[in-house]
Write an enzyme that holds these catalytic residues in place. Structure first.
Site, PDB file in Angstrom:
ATOM      1  N   PHE A 147       0.824  -1.221   0.000  1.00  0.00           N
ATOM      2  CA  PHE A 147       0.000   0.000   0.000  1.00  0.00           C
ATOM      3  C   PHE A 147       0.857   1.270   0.000  1.00  0.00           C
ATOM      4  O   PHE A 147       0.308   2.370   0.004  1.00  0.00           O
ATOM      5  CB  PHE A 147      -0.844   0.075   1.282  1.00  0.00           C
ATOM      6  N   TYR A 186      -0.566  10.342 -10.931  1.00  0.00           N
ATOM      7  CA  TYR A 186      -0.856   9.308  -9.935  1.00  0.00           C
ATOM      8  C   TYR A 186      -1.290   8.015 -10.643  1.00  0.00           C
ATOM      9  O   TYR A 186      -0.712   6.941 -10.429  1.00  0.00           O
ATOM     10  CB  TYR A 186      -1.946   9.810  -8.971  1.00  0.00           C
TER      11      TYR A 186
END
Ligand code: UDP
Length: 329
Positions: free
Chosen positions: A73, A141
């Site tokens: 993550f 992103y």
């Protein structure tokens, strides 16, 4: 079983750690605490503080623990920031993935669950979005996450590592017991901003554009509860342990809510009317992102528990009400 959770002190990672403990699976957390919180990780969990771009740091973790698989993550995740600082995203996200894959190959750890995003698709060609649809990110992103997915694919071919990329739509909500939740150094996400407004910490919520081609002109997103995401990671790890091949799955509820609908739902949940202002569009925001989650349901057996935006906001409101200033600083 012992799993390494990179970014386990962050918002989604900490909910993953909580879920693993509930299932009697041992998590080992690696986090540089740049945006994560030490308090989000229970004291009985090993927390290695360091950066995954540091190969020696990862080697030490793999040496000291018999790790069966990795759930990753640890990444920067703000669309708006990525438009202004693209190299931060390529450096941290792509660089982090390279370093992690290298360390996994060295340590002979061959299972990786990766936190990807709906942002890999960019402006969707179809709604709901299917995994095979065109990928054309409209912000750095999303581009960085797509690059990370592709890196895994080549490493899978060359080194036999297997992975599952989970493309989340809009993660939201908090643990049911209100113990952990969303706390970002600079809050940019819609639901926490709305709830901070309900708490009186902000004067108003700004809608970023109401001239999108949607029913009320505001952006539509597919909100999915953070513990439902955590469950999907666990199922994905089981899928790899069962010997299945690398894959990517969308994780969403399959239902879209507009920014205005989310604000109205939050007003119902909190019982507080909110002051709303209209602002400019935010650069890099597609009009509509809604997942087809049917493959995750069919192949992984995933069944999200929180299917209404009210139910999701209710858990977030519990966290924000108990911890109005987030984790103790
Ligand atoms: N949004 C908004 N006002 C805010 C923050 C977000 O109108 O103050 C909108 C944003 O344009 C997007 C949606 O809410 O359409 C969800 O944004 P968020 O940042 O929560 O998640 P993202 O979709 O970027 O992952």
């Amino acid at each position: 079983m012992k799993l390494l959770i990179c970014g386990g002190a962050g918002y989604i990672g900490s909910h993953m750690v909580k879920r693993l403990l509930e299932k009697n699976i041992e998590p080992v957390v690696a986090d540089n605490l740049a945006t994560g919180h030490r308090q989000a990780v229970p004291e009985n969990v090993s927390l290695y503080q360091g950066d995954i771009r540091d190969g020696a740091f990862l080697d030490k973790i793999f040496r000291e623990n018999k790790i069966n698989g990795v759930i990753h993550f640890a990444a920067d995740s703000l669309v708006g920031e990525s438009m202004k600082a693209p190299l931060k995203y390529f450096g941290n996200n792509v660089g982090g993935m390279q370093s992690l894959l290298e360390a996994m190959v060295r340590a002979d750890v061959d299972k990786l669950i990766f936190s990807s995003t709906a942002a890999v698709y960019g402006e969707p060609e179809n709604i709901p979005i299917e995994e095979g649809d065109r990928k054309n990110p409209v912000n750095p992103y999303g581009e960085s996450k797509l690059m990370m997915e592709r890196m895994m694919r080549w490493v899978c071919l060359a080194h036999g590592l297997r992975y599952v990329a989970l493309r989340y739509f809009n993660a939201a909500g908090a643990a049911d017991d209100g113990t952990i939740g969303e706390d970002h150094p600079v809050e940019t996400h819609l639901i926490p901003l709305i709830l901070q407004t309900a708490l009186g910490q902000r004067d108003h919520i700004t809608i970023f554009g109401d001239d999108y081609p949607t029913q009320d002109g505001t952006c539509i997103r597919d909100y999915i509860h953070v513990t439902d995401l955590a469950d999907a990671h666990l199922l994905a790890m089981k899928y790899l342990i069962d010997g299945r091949e690398s894959a990517a799955f969308n994780l969403g509820n399959g239902t879209g809510f507009s920014v205005r609908e989310v604000i109205e739902a939050a007003e119902r949940v909190t019982g507080k009317p909110l002051k709303v202002e209209l602002g400019q569009r935010r650069q890099g925001d597609p009009a509509q992102l809604v997942a087809s989650g049917k493959n995750a349901r069919r192949v992984l057996g995933w069944q999200p528990e929180y299917t209404s935006v009210e139910a999701i906001i209710t858990t977030a409101w519990r966290w924000h009400s108990i911890h109005p200033d987030g984790y103790e600083k």
